[in-house]
Design an enzyme around this catalytic site. Sequence first.
Site, PDB file in Angstrom:
ATOM      1  N   GLU A   1      58.206 -58.327  23.076  1.00  0.00           N
ATOM      2  CA  GLU A   1      57.388 -57.151  23.408  1.00  0.00           C
ATOM      3  C   GLU A   1      56.664 -57.396  24.737  1.00  0.00           C
ATOM      4  O   GLU A   1      56.671 -58.515  25.255  1.00  0.00           O
ATOM      5  CB  GLU A   1      56.378 -56.865  22.279  1.00  0.00           C
ATOM      6  CG  GLU A   1      57.074 -56.403  21.005  1.00  0.00           C
ATOM      7  CD  GLU A   1      56.123 -56.181  19.833  1.00  0.00           C
ATOM      8  OE1 GLU A   1      54.959 -56.613  19.902  1.00  0.00           O
ATOM      9  OE2 GLU A   1      56.573 -55.590  18.839  1.00  0.00           O
TER      10      GLU A   1
ATOM     11  N   HIS B   1      44.824 -47.110  19.877  1.00  0.00           N
ATOM     12  CA  HIS B   1      45.667 -47.900  18.968  1.00  0.00           C
ATOM     13  C   HIS B   1      44.921 -49.058  18.319  1.00  0.00           C
ATOM     14  O   HIS B   1      45.123 -49.351  17.143  1.00  0.00           O
ATOM     15  CB  HIS B   1      46.846 -48.425  19.788  1.00  0.00           C
ATOM     16  CG  HIS B   1      47.838 -49.230  19.015  1.00  0.00           C
ATOM     17  ND1 HIS B   1      48.556 -48.717  17.974  1.00  0.00           N
ATOM     18  CD2 HIS B   1      48.246 -50.526  19.158  1.00  0.00           C
ATOM     19  CE1 HIS B   1      49.370 -49.648  17.489  1.00  0.00           C
ATOM     20  NE2 HIS B   1      49.186 -50.758  18.176  1.00  0.00           N
TER      21      HIS B   1
ATOM     22  N   ARG C   1      44.589 -57.105  24.113  1.00  0.00           N
ATOM     23  CA  ARG C   1      45.397 -57.826  23.114  1.00  0.00           C
ATOM     24  C   ARG C   1      46.872 -57.862  23.504  1.00  0.00           C
ATOM     25  O   ARG C   1      47.455 -56.849  23.879  1.00  0.00           O
ATOM     26  CB  ARG C   1      45.268 -57.134  21.756  1.00  0.00           C
ATOM     27  CG  ARG C   1      46.116 -57.747  20.668  1.00  0.00           C
ATOM     28  CD  ARG C   1      45.913 -57.017  19.373  1.00  0.00           C
ATOM     29  NE  ARG C   1      46.378 -55.660  19.434  1.00  0.00           N
ATOM     30  CZ  ARG C   1      47.498 -55.211  18.853  1.00  0.00           C
ATOM     31  NH1 ARG C   1      48.256 -56.042  18.176  1.00  0.00           N
ATOM     32  NH2 ARG C   1      47.828 -53.948  18.934  1.00  0.00           N
TER      33      ARG C   1
ATOM     34  N   ARG D   1      50.140 -54.117  28.023  1.00  0.00           N
ATOM     35  CA  ARG D   1      49.808 -52.748  27.622  1.00  0.00           C
ATOM     36  C   ARG D   1      48.805 -52.011  28.489  1.00  0.00           C
ATOM     37  O   ARG D   1      48.936 -50.817  28.724  1.00  0.00           O
ATOM     38  CB  ARG D   1      49.169 -52.818  26.233  1.00  0.00           C
ATOM     39  CG  ARG D   1      50.180 -52.639  25.221  1.00  0.00           C
ATOM     40  CD  ARG D   1      49.577 -52.550  23.906  1.00  0.00           C
ATOM     41  NE  ARG D   1      50.669 -52.934  23.044  1.00  0.00           N
ATOM     42  CZ  ARG D   1      50.565 -53.166  21.779  1.00  0.00           C
ATOM     43  NH1 ARG D   1      49.399 -53.078  21.206  1.00  0.00           N
ATOM     44  NH2 ARG D   1      51.608 -53.483  21.090  1.00  0.00           N
TER      45      ARG D   1
ATOM     46  N   HIS E   1      47.799 -47.594  23.106  1.00  0.00           N
ATOM     47  CA  HIS E   1      49.217 -47.964  23.099  1.00  0.00           C
ATOM     48  C   HIS E   1      49.928 -47.036  24.076  1.00  0.00           C
ATOM     49  O   HIS E   1      49.730 -45.821  24.032  1.00  0.00           O
ATOM     50  CB  HIS E   1      49.805 -47.832  21.693  1.00  0.00           C
ATOM     51  CG  HIS E   1      51.109 -48.546  21.533  1.00  0.00           C
ATOM     52  ND1 HIS E   1      52.257 -48.121  22.155  1.00  0.00           N
ATOM     53  CD2 HIS E   1      51.444 -49.664  20.850  1.00  0.00           C
ATOM     54  CE1 HIS E   1      53.253 -48.950  21.846  1.00  0.00           C
ATOM     55  NE2 HIS E   1      52.778 -49.893  21.053  1.00  0.00           N
TER      56      HIS E   1
END
Length: 526
Positions: A113, A349, A384, A288, A241
Amino acid sequence: MTRRFDFLVIGGGMAGISFALKAAKHGSVALLCKTTLSESNTSYAQGGIASVISESDSFEKHIEDTLISGDGHCNLAAVEKVIKNAPSQIEELCNWGVEFDRDEQGKFDLHREGGHSEHRILHHKDRSGQEIQESLIRQVKSNSQIQVYEHYFAIEILTQHHLGQIVTQHTPNIECYGAYVLSQRTNNIHTFLSKVTMLATGGIGSVYLTTTNPEISTGDGIAMVHRARGAIKDMEFVQFHPTALYHPGEQPTFLITEAIRGYGAVLRTQSGKEFMHKYDERGSLAPRDIVARAIDNEMKMRGHDFVYLDVRHKNAEETKEHFPTIYKKCLEIGIDITTDLIPVVPTQHYLCGGIAVDLNGRSSISRLYAAGECSCTGLHGANRLASNSLTEAIVYADAAVKEAATLLSTLTFNESIPEWNDEGTSLTEEMVLITQSFREVEQIMSTYVGIVRSNLRLKRAMTRLEILYRETELLFEKSVVSREICELRNVISVAYLIIKHALLRKESRGLHYTVDYPERMKNDIN
Ligand code: FAD
Ligand code: SIN
């Protein structure tokens, strides 16, 4: 009615259940959740759980990826702790019956990811959370030491304040003796006395108009600790997100997992242009915060409501095999992801901040621990890294049990706590006062406290919120307690903390980007 348990666990997601299962080896456990055990953020997780597994990977690489993503704000000790303890906790999950996908040789099939330099995401198709939650529930249901209370809503944690003492943030040794809890079926308020309390109440998505979180995510644990004068950290770091499905009106917003970009999907403008390389050399797989801000910018520049995610170039059968839930969901609204572009938009998110805890999950309040999304361990820093949160939840729940178990024999129930007093209150006749204020909080936060911020917007948000705060506290004082009014109070507290922390941070870092201070300061204000 008063109940007594060695361990009171508030929250039935990954953090709460895994804590309960281990605590049950040391004493009696009450496990509370405000709806059913199957409704949690954990159940919604798609991508999976990050851990160093493959031979080409190493703890050093995972640590470095986490630190880069965290933008200079991570607590290194927390990062090392989570990453080094992850493999043994994954083994624990497998022993509890969680089935992660494997290849033909029986080795874990690892996804990659955004922000990860290696394939290290263990997953179960694209419904990893559901697999984990169902396996944990099976374990809990077969454990006679754990009493499960579904539809039990924790209102307040109990401290010296409930013994009539004045408690401020400067009071030394604030202690937690359990919680007042509303049974939503009977409307009775129970006193749960405990020797140790674990808060595992999850996220805060409901503070925003659109979120990937289920509607239970009202930040109750954070608000309770704030009211009890405990320490809260890093609330300005709200994660959006980058790729939630653009399907207006649907709540929660359906997530299109980042793993699909790890698999090869590419972000495009509505005219079909790839744009991420303009912003970051890692393209669609940048961390992100960078991807969400880039999309936000493209949408604002072009006046568009969404961008596209393109997975059409990949093998159709393989796409359906890896992402069956996403394939099915999109098909239901007329999008075949193997031949059509997927409209996506950034959406609230995750919260990186929360109840400040030490390396053993201990909060600033004695006898009170916190784990999972409601806690702030310092692992995530200012942003994160994908799929690190489930890892954090299980590692910290484990550490908290280990420490709390050693204290148990020294602790007793505080029998002086009085029953809940509802004198002078009456049933709220106008629910509209609550529902409308809730909507206003969501609107304020989505309009003024989103991906890109400014002092002007933050101050305006605070002014509006103060009005809602005063009105709601007055209403609360004269109302019979209901879940609705408690949740409203909680989202107001959480919104207040996000804005306050955002105003204090006079720089842009990670998820907190402000046009007034676009640069990152040299020294982090931790
Ligand atoms: P939760 O799982 O949210 O559980 C919270 C519990 O607290 C619930 O049982 C709730 O009923 C209870 N509760 C709350 N308030 C009260 C109260 N007042 N009284 C009683 N009970 C209460 N993370 C990853 O690492 N990998 C992923 O792939 C991933 N994908 C995600 C996809 C989606 C769509 C979402 C929303 C999140 C995703 N995340 C992912 C984030 C991750 O799922 C959460 O951070 C994590 O599951 C939080 O677990 P938790 O145990 O802290 O809380
Ligand atoms: C995702 O699957 O993209 C979500 C992963 C996460 O939030 O960690």
